[in-house]
Design an enzyme around this catalytic site. Structure first.
Site, short mmCIF file in Angstrom:
data_model
loop_
_atom_site.label_atom_id
_atom_site.label_comp_id
_atom_site.label_asym_id
_atom_site.label_seq_id
_atom_site.Cartn_x
_atom_site.Cartn_y
_atom_site.Cartn_z
N ASP A 156 18.69 -4.25 -38.69
CA ASP A 156 17.65 -5.25 -38.94
C ASP A 156 18.28 -6.58 -39.30
OD1 ASP A 156 14.97 -6.34 -39.74
OD2 ASP A 156 14.42 -4.24 -39.62
N HIS A 225 12.53 -9.88 -42.69
CA HIS A 225 12.13 -8.70 -41.93
C HIS A 225 12.84 -7.43 -42.41
CE1 HIS A 225 11.89 -6.11 -38.29
NE2 HIS A 225 10.82 -6.81 -37.98
N SER A 563 7.03 -3.32 -36.05
CA SER A 563 8.16 -3.33 -36.97
C SER A 563 7.80 -2.67 -38.28
CB SER A 563 8.61 -4.76 -37.26
OG SER A 563 9.44 -5.27 -36.26
#
Length: 785
Positions: A156, A225, A563
């Protein structure tokens, strides 16, 4: 799809084109050279030397191999990334031992009430559909649970180690099998890791893109994220969590006792394919149990399995016993947009939870309220006193396109007509993003905005201080009627957002969630399963964008995307691995898929955002049932050999497959009748059959293994088939004994005798379910003509 590019400001939408790596000197660029499995009994140093010798055979005199090789893969698989000319790359493709050579692609990120909702909904459905079940073990979130020995690795954008989600209070020693490291980098050192966050690596994009494209030399997350996904998968339980008061409660990961290892392969510009491969290679060597990957290629950039970094890395990870969970992509609701569809991957779609964020429009006159939804911290007066105007009525005299003005496209409105007013704007797919429109209206002096939006209504967009809400076209009709009937100037106000819980119906398949069938694997049903991916509250990095009156940034944020769904399933997989440590990745996937639920909290079948019944192309086997997966009764096993024969049927020749899996016996060969239709026979927990109209009928084979507590068990089958399709299962009863743990069965599909036309309508879906009275082992199927 253009309408969702706003969705995750930092989580670039999956429809962005995946391009080749940036070039260095104009004559060369980074290529990945994939060489399959590491040959048996080959030392790491010898393997690395062989890479350098190989690349040296194609370089012009004076160029050194170690000056062009930027990464080497040496643990889970063999290969390297190097800066090469087009001719040099072509020459390497012809060298013995090379599976593929491809330009380094850039993939994109697919960007707590959710876990409570999963458990509560599943328990109610169990009670209604099955009757009482024996209580199964589950990860209780404490560091002393079996999950404390499981390690979730995430590929990630990095991690924010100071988040309370990664505090290690109460955790015991790091598992002795852990071989990873905590890399030192910019604003990050080894002390940032602990007994919860046990490892962190980064792969500087500058290594392969050049200094101007550096992704930051640190595992630290500067996007948000990776912090969000890792806390969703395995974050500690944090009480009093909220997003500035919205969505209050306890934020927690699905396997809160698991350890976390971060592999930073992404920056704000994207995720380098060569870095993704390095992340897989290191994660396998480090000793992770589950790898969570919330990123992927665009559905319009369809690399083959031997040139897709995620397919390559995940194949070798699964071959070594590591479960790989990937997001399905954010390019829905269009069909055939699902990515990460290799059959060794557990592919996750996104659904809503039973929480809504309501911001209403209050109209003048009788003070009637029109329901809307968005995230804003409006400071408008509660009384409807602000003039209300439509975009069409505010059209600039210099603009001829009235439709663009009605959509409030930038540059189409007269600022003098909207100052001090609330503006009603249409919004459609392909428009300028809503935040950009809102910013322009705010700058032009509007006091608020109402977007009419039928597609994205379930995803609450964040607008902070500018009062914005979104309404459906049906709700907007009441606003238009009021404007038309107002005797004088129509007025309104927009209320600040409030949190609504126990919202119904939920789950609903999110509009942005990518749909099947897979363009690559039509005879493997994808996505596999669905999980919450809309407005998920989880940890975030500090930000300077604060609502008025707030002095400290929220440690949490509400974010949407597949996600967010992916780490829900990764957490569930880690919990299963903790309690069933000997289970293979295929068994874990099977348990998650066959125990998934298909009903919402109204006890009716799950629907899509448009209200239509959800099909397996929308949500796979259904919504993940985390604790149900601990006791599935039966599992569909598959291993490396099964996937290699899948590759045979897909079209690869035996020589290529022998390179991919160096441990194969010398006599391995593809069947003489290998064909894509035989992919349907892969021992998968779901069934996909294409081309039925031409063949008239098709029979597939499956085998299940008894993993229940009772060695002697009898399962009978129930079939749910649509009109126009005859489905027969043979035998209809499976009897397991102490000596017989695995049994095969066949499923035959044929057009109904009196309804051939129905079978030709397209995709027909249903399910087969094996039950022993306690377990319900459900497998969805889709048959196309």
């Amino acid at each position: 799809m253009a309408a969702i590019t706003w969705l995750l400001l930092y989580l670039v939408a999956s429809s962005a084109a995946a391009g080749a790596a940036g070039r260095g000197d104009g004559a060369s660029q980074v290529y990945v050279v994939y060489m399959g499995s590491v040959p048996p009994r080959t030392s790491t140093s010898l393997l690395q030397e062989s890479h350098l010798r190989l690349v040296g055979t194609v370089l012009k005199r004076g160029r050194r191999a170690d000056s062009v090789v930027v990464r080497q893969y040496k643990h889970g698989f063999s290969g390297f990334a190097a800066r090469l000319s087009k001719d040099e790359a072509a020459a390497l493709r012809r060298r013995p031992g090379v599976v593929s050579v491809f330009a380094d692609p850039v993939y994109q990120l697919h960007t707590t009430r959710s876990w409570d909702f999963l458990q509560q909904t599943a328990v109610k459905i169990d009670a209604a559909a099955r009757g009482p079940r024996n209580k199964t073990a589950a990860d209780d979130g404490s560091p002393s649970s079996p999950a404390a020995d499981t390690i979730i690795g995430l590929l990630d954008s990095g991690i924010w180690p100071e988040s309370p989600s990664f505090n290690d209070a109460g955790f015991g020693p790091v598992p002795s099998r852990w071989k990873g490291v905590c890399m030192t980098g910019d604003d990050f050192n080894s002390s940032n890791c602990n007994k919860k966050l046990i490892g962190a690596r980064y792969y500087d994009m500058g290594d392969v893109r050049g200094p101007s494209q550096s992704g930051g030399g640190s595992p630290r997350d500067d996007v948000g994220h990776g912090t969000h996904t890792s806390s969703t998968a395995a974050g500690n339980a944090i009480t009093g969590a909220s997003y500035y008061g919205l969505a209050p409660g306890t934020a927690k990961g699905g396997s809160a006792a698991s350890r976390v290892a971060m592999y930073r392969v992404c920056s704000e510009t994207g995720c380098s394919g060569s870095a993704i491969l390095a992340g897989f290679d290191d994660a396998v060597a480090d000793g992770v149990d589950v790898i969570s990957v919330s990123l992927g290629a665009s559905p319009y950039f369809r690399p083959d399995f031997t040139s897709d970094p995620i397919a390559i890395g995940s194949f070798h990870a699964v071959a070594k016993g590591v479960t790989v969970v990937c997001s399905a992509g954010n390019s829905g609701p269009a069909a055939a947009t699902v990515v990460n569809a290799a059959p060794w991957i557990l592919t996750v779609a996104a659904t809503t939870i039973d929480r809504d964020f309501e911001s209403d429009v209050v109209l003048g006159g009788n003070y009637s309220a029109v329901k809307g939804g968005a995230i804003n911290f409006s400071n408008l007066d509660k009384s409807p006193k602000y003039p209300l105007i439509t975009g069409a009525a505010a059209k600039s005299s210099s603009v001829s396109d009235a439709d663009s003005a009605s959509h409030c496209e930038p540059g189409t409105l007269d600022s003098g007509k909207i100052q001090g007013k609330i503006v009603l704007c249409n919004h459609s797919e392909g428009d300028t993003s809503k935040p950009v429109k809102a910013d322009e209206l705010n700058s032009a002096g509007a006091v608020g905005c109402i977007f009419v939006n039928d597609v994205e209504w379930a995803v609450a967009t964040t607008y902070l201080d500018f009062p914005v809400t979104e309404v459906t076209s049906a709700a907007a009709a009441a606003i238009h009627k009021y404007i038309a009937s107002a005797a004088s100037q129509p007025v309104a106000t927009i209320t600040p957002t409030g949190t609504v819980t126990e919202y119904k119906p939920a789950p609903v398949v999110a509009y942005f969630s990518s749909r099947g069938p897979s363009s690559q694997t039509g005879n493997v049903l994808k996505p596999d399963v669905a999980a919450p991916g809309v407005n998920i509250l989880a940890s975030w990095i500090p930000t300077t964008s604060l609502p008025a009156g707030q002095k400290q940034a929220s440690q949490f944020k509400l974010v949407s995307g597949t996600s967010m769904a992916c780490p829900h399933v990764a957490g569930a997989a880690a919990t299963v691995k903790a309690w069933k440590p000997t289970w293979s990745p295929a068994a874990i996937r099977s348990a998650i898929m066959t125990t998934a639920t298909q009903l919402n909290n109204n006890h009716t079948p799950t629907t899509t955002d448009s209200g239509s019944p959800a099909t397996p192309y929308d949500h796979g086997a259904g919504q993940v049932h985390p604790t149900g997966a601990l006791d599935p009764g039966l599992v569909y096993e598959a291993g490396e050999d099964d996937y290699l024969h899948f590759l045979c049927n897909y079209g690869y020749n035996a020589s290529t497959i022998k390179l991919i899996a160096a441990s194969l016996p010398g006599g391995f060969s593809c069947a003489a009748n290998a064909s894509t239709s035989l992919i349907s026979d892969l021992n998968y927990p779901s069934i996909a059959v294409s081309g039925l109209g031409k063949a008239g009928s098709r029979t597939v084979t499956r085998a299940v293994t008894n993993v229940g507590a009772q060695e002697e068990a009898t399962y009978t089958v129930a079939v749910s088939a649509p009109a126009g399709l005859d489905v027969n299962v043979t035998p209809r009863k499976l009897e397991f004994t102490k000596g017989v743990k695995r049994l095969a069965f066949q499923v035959s599909f044929s057009a109904g005798r009196n309804d051939d036309a129905a079978a030709k309508k397209g995709a027909l879906s249903g399910s087969i379910t094996w039950s022993d009275g306690k377990h319900m082992v459900r497998s969805p199927f889709v048959v196309t003509s």
